[in-house]
Write a protein that holds these residues in place. Sequence first.
Motif, PDB file in Angstrom:
ATOM      1  N   HIS A  86      10.649  17.761   0.165  1.00 37.67           N
ATOM      2  CA  HIS A  86      11.044  16.376   0.400  1.00 37.67           C
ATOM      3  C   HIS A  86      10.231  15.456  -0.494  1.00 37.67           C
ATOM      4  N   ILE A  87      10.898  14.478  -1.087  1.00 38.05           N
ATOM      5  CA  ILE A  87      10.215  13.435  -1.862  1.00 38.05           C
ATOM      6  C   ILE A  87      10.662  12.109  -1.273  1.00 38.05           C
ATOM      7  N   LEU A  88       9.693  11.315  -0.813  1.00 38.39           N
ATOM      8  CA  LEU A  88      10.022  10.076  -0.121  1.00 38.39           C
ATOM      9  C   LEU A  88       9.316   8.884  -0.748  1.00 38.39           C
ATOM     10  N   ALA A  89       9.956   7.728  -0.651  1.00 35.13           N
ATOM     11  CA  ALA A  89       9.360   6.472  -1.113  1.00 35.13           C
ATOM     12  C   ALA A  89       9.877   5.349  -0.219  1.00 35.13           C
ATOM     13  N   PRO A  90       9.146   4.256  -0.134  1.00 36.64           N
ATOM     14  CA  PRO A  90       9.635   3.123   0.660  1.00 36.64           C
ATOM     15  C   PRO A  90      10.931   2.567   0.073  1.00 36.64           C
ATOM     16  N   ALA A  91      11.799   2.051   0.946  1.00 36.56           N
ATOM     17  CA  ALA A  91      13.042   1.427   0.480  1.00 36.56           C
ATOM     18  C   ALA A  91      12.764  -0.024   0.104  1.00 36.56           C
ATOM     19  N   THR A  92      11.818  -0.190  -0.803  1.00 38.61           N
ATOM     20  CA  THR A  92      11.468  -1.497  -1.357  1.00 38.61           C
ATOM     21  C   THR A  92      11.935  -1.527  -2.809  1.00 38.61           C
ATOM     22  N   ALA A  93      11.736  -2.650  -3.470  1.00 40.79           N
ATOM     23  CA  ALA A  93      12.121  -2.725  -4.881  1.00 40.79           C
ATOM     24  C   ALA A  93      11.416  -1.630  -5.679  1.00 40.79           C
ATOM     25  N   TYR A  94      10.182  -1.323  -5.309  1.00 38.32           N
ATOM     26  CA  TYR A  94       9.405  -0.288  -5.999  1.00 38.32           C
ATOM     27  C   TYR A  94      10.056   1.083  -5.826  1.00 38.32           C
ATOM     28  N   GLY A  95      10.294   1.474  -4.581  1.00 40.30           N
ATOM     29  CA  GLY A  95      10.876   2.788  -4.331  1.00 40.30           C
ATOM     30  C   GLY A  95      12.295   2.921  -4.829  1.00 40.30           C
ATOM     31  N   LYS A  96      13.071   1.850  -4.691  1.00 38.18           N
ATOM     32  CA  LYS A  96      14.473   1.881  -5.125  1.00 38.18           C
ATOM     33  C   LYS A  96      14.591   1.957  -6.642  1.00 38.18           C
ATOM     34  N   ASN A  97      13.552   1.586  -7.336  1.00 41.11           N
ATOM     35  CA  ASN A  97      13.564   1.640  -8.794  1.00 41.11           C
ATOM     36  C   ASN A  97      13.219   3.032  -9.312  1.00 41.11           C
ATOM     37  N   ILE A  98      12.449   3.768  -8.506  1.00 35.84           N
ATOM     38  CA  ILE A  98      11.947   5.067  -8.958  1.00 35.84           C
ATOM     39  C   ILE A  98      12.830   6.235  -8.515  1.00 35.84           C
ATOM     40  N   LEU A  99      13.132   6.295  -7.231  1.00 36.91           N
ATOM     41  CA  LEU A  99      13.760   7.511  -6.702  1.00 36.91           C
ATOM     42  C   LEU A  99      15.157   7.810  -7.231  1.00 36.91           C
ATOM     43  N   PRO A 100      16.016   6.827  -7.520  1.00 38.43           N
ATOM     44  CA  PRO A 100      17.314   7.201  -8.104  1.00 38.43           C
ATOM     45  C   PRO A 100      17.156   7.946  -9.431  1.00 38.43           C
ATOM     46  N   ARG A 101      16.138   7.608 -10.180  1.00 37.86           N
ATOM     47  CA  ARG A 101      15.880   8.307 -11.452  1.00 37.86           C
ATOM     48  C   ARG A 101      15.473   9.754 -11.168  1.00 37.86           C
ATOM     49  N   VAL A 102      14.644   9.918 -10.132  1.00 39.68           N
ATOM     50  CA  VAL A 102      14.210  11.267  -9.762  1.00 39.68           C
ATOM     51  C   VAL A 102      15.398  12.097  -9.277  1.00 39.68           C
ATOM     52  N   ALA A 103      16.210  11.525  -8.400  1.00 40.10           N
ATOM     53  CA  ALA A 103      17.369  12.247  -7.859  1.00 40.10           C
ATOM     54  C   ALA A 103      18.334  12.660  -8.973  1.00 40.10           C
ATOM     55  N   ALA A 104      18.563  11.753  -9.918  1.00 39.02           N
ATOM     56  CA  ALA A 104      19.489  12.063 -11.015  1.00 39.02           C
ATOM     57  C   ALA A 104      18.971  13.219 -11.853  1.00 39.02           C
TER      58      ALA A 104
END
Length: 310
Positions: A86-104
């Motif tokens: 599992h890789i988790l990040a807050p659903a803030t501007a910070y997390g929303k900017n990083i995790l979609p790149r990781v998922a892709a």
Amino acid sequence: MAALVIAEHDNASLKGSTHHTVTAALQCGGEVHLLVAGSNCGAAAEQAAAIAGVTKVLVADAPHFADGLAENVAAQVLALSASYSHILAPATAYGKNILPRVAAKLDVAQISEITKVDSPDTFERPIYAGNAIATVQSSDKIKVITVRGTGFDAAPAGGGTAAVETVAAVADAGTSTFIGRELAKSDRPELTAAKIIVSGGRGMGSGDNFKLLEPLADKLGAAMGASRAAVDAGYVPNDWQVGQTGKIVAPALYIAVGISGAIQHLAGMKDSKTIVAINKDPEAPIFAVADYGIVGDLFDVVPDLVKQLG
């Protein structure tokens, strides 16, 4: 099985959103590791190690992490990803900017803004502006998840004794450059972390009329917020906006003044512990979610409340 939480921080200290994300990670089962990617971020790493439930803190310290550029942080996460379920990040501007790149890059489906963990592979998240809850089960080898902080209690900031380990920092991706940052300064609490919020809506009539709410906010030690209608009208800055396209909050007390209660706004504040609505329209939708309602002219009611508070 272990979970990796991407810490949101300013190099000197952790953001509160990280503590909520740790709680979600703990519910996924297994160990929880925290990644602190920054520059001269030792102080933030020490705070991370003290969070209850965290077993290891991974520190990637390099100049190109100083400003949290998503391309660089995502690359660091990808370099570590093989060790985690599992890789988790807050659903803030910070997390929303990083995790979609990781998922892709991992070729997996991101699960966004979870509010509950049913099992290590099954999660709940709001859809349709919070009017329905979807239960999502993932068969991906690595679950990439953003966490809505209002859905989870904050993990205790003390009591933890996690090991701190330095990891090799990935090279600068070179695809983005930090130019500058303009921050709105305020003596009031940060909106997303405030325990009490006083918000105004279109019913305030103008930006100058928002000053009417300041004495009330001062008496309560509250942050100030606004509906999208008030922000779109130019009454207040957009960083005050509470709602589906603004900030999601869940304070102990939320006072909605001159806010009708559109679905977009309710999605951002209906999890507040106690909601007080002030509106002259007795049919306003806000009263359907309010614990206490005052039907009256806000220009009379608010000054009276301030007087009652002494």
